[in-house]
Design an enzyme around this catalytic site. Structure first.
Site, PDB file in Angstrom:
ATOM      1  N   THR A 173       0.844  -1.193   0.000  1.00 31.50           N
ATOM      2  CA  THR A 173       0.000   0.000   0.000  1.00 31.50           C
ATOM      3  C   THR A 173       0.879   1.243   0.000  1.00 31.50           C
ATOM      4  OG1 THR A 173      -1.775  -1.127   1.196  1.00 31.50           O
ATOM      5  CG2 THR A 173      -1.808   1.276   1.225  1.00 31.50           C
ATOM      6  N   PHE A 175       1.131   5.193   0.762  1.00 33.22           N
ATOM      7  CA  PHE A 175       0.539   6.242   1.584  1.00 33.22           C
ATOM      8  C   PHE A 175       1.153   7.586   1.227  1.00 33.22           C
ATOM      9  CE2 PHE A 175       0.084   2.357   3.975  1.00 33.22           C
ATOM     10  CZ  PHE A 175      -1.110   2.472   4.655  1.00 33.22           C
TER      11      PHE A 175
END
Length: 280
Positions: A173, A175
């Site tokens: 992921t 960010f």
């Protein structure tokens, strides 16, 4: 006035919390229930920065994030990547053979399908994996475990029974660190160059998108991301989220953005920040 805090969505031990620890270890993590609450906390001065997930290597962009960013009033300061490593957590003294059900965020369950099938464990969707870990630590439900980060186990006093349960080892992921004040400095120490993120709407003229994109091609500016999404549920109102390599002060980037602006009715520069090594 500085608070020394960084806001994130989820409970302590969430992957967003892990992103905060990686990117800003000197700041105190501030858990928030929603992405909007993270943005509000930064704008209200309750936190200096916010940590928000923007996309995932398996599932694509995070729902609603590109809708929230342009109107947040915040700016992208940095990016950071978290490899999603899934651990099986349970109260101390529990064995894997004792576990019959696990709770986890909906996206973690299919990623651990092979492990769950092998051990005949039923997966139950939870709103938040780290929150499920906190609940299990408090209730100590027999036969129940949680799929979450090892950090969640450490924080909530649960034992790690197994690690790296994900079926595929590439799930990551991305960010972005958000702040109230834009930092558009070139930051020449960035070893992997700079990334510039922006949102735009094209004017209602034929081939507007094609013409708007032409400036990046003719000026040799590499566009690494271009995504469209509807605004306010209208099929005729479309925003585009884009990322390019380079900085607005670069001559080629400046010419490309000038050309883009000519064909757009809206252009919002979200930030220019160092590219992380993990994006390459």
């Amino acid at each position: 006035m500085k608070t020394g805090k960084i806001a994130f969505q989820g409970a302590l031990g969430a992957y967003s919390h892990e992103a905060c620890v990686n990117a800003r270890p000197n700041l105190e993590p501030l858990p928030c229930q929603t992405f909007e609450a993270v943005i509000d906390a930064v704008n209200a001065g309750q936190a200096d920065l916010g940590m928000l997930p923007i996309d995932n290597s398996t599932y694509g962009r995070v729902a609603d994030m590109h809708r929230l960013l342009p109107d947040s009033g915040l700016h992208i300061m940095d990016e950071t990547f978290v490899r999603v490593r899934i651990s099986l957590l349970a109260p101390k003294g529990t064995k894997i053979s004792d576990i019959h059900t696990v709770r986890a965020h909906l996206v973690l369950l299919p990623q651990s399908a092979a492990f769950l099938k092998k051990h005949n464990i039923e997966g139950i969707a939870a709103v938040d994996s780290a929150g499920a870990a906190a609940d299990l630590a408090q209730n100590n439900t027999p036969g129940e475990g949680v799929l979450a980060s090892s950090l969640a186990g450490e924080i909530h006093g649960l034992e790690v029974l197994a690690e790296d349960l994900e079926d595929h080892g590439h799930n990551t992921t991305r960010f972005v660190v958000m702040g109230r004040d834009a930092d558009l400095s070139r930051r020449s120490e960035a070893p992997n160059g700079m990334v510039t993120s922006f949102v735009f709407r094209v004017r209602n003229i034929p081939a507007a998108l094609y013409k708007a994109m032409g400036g990046f091609a003719t000026n040799g500016v590499n566009m690494t991301k271009l995504e469209s999404y509807m605004v306010d549920g209208s099929f005729m109102a479309t925003r585009f989220y884009a990322e390019i390599e380079g900085h607005p002060d670069d001559a080629a980037v400046r010419r490309a953005l000038d050309e883009l602006e000519y064909f757009t009715s809206e252009l919002i520069l979200l930030g220019s920040y160092p590219a992380e090594q993990k994006r390459h």
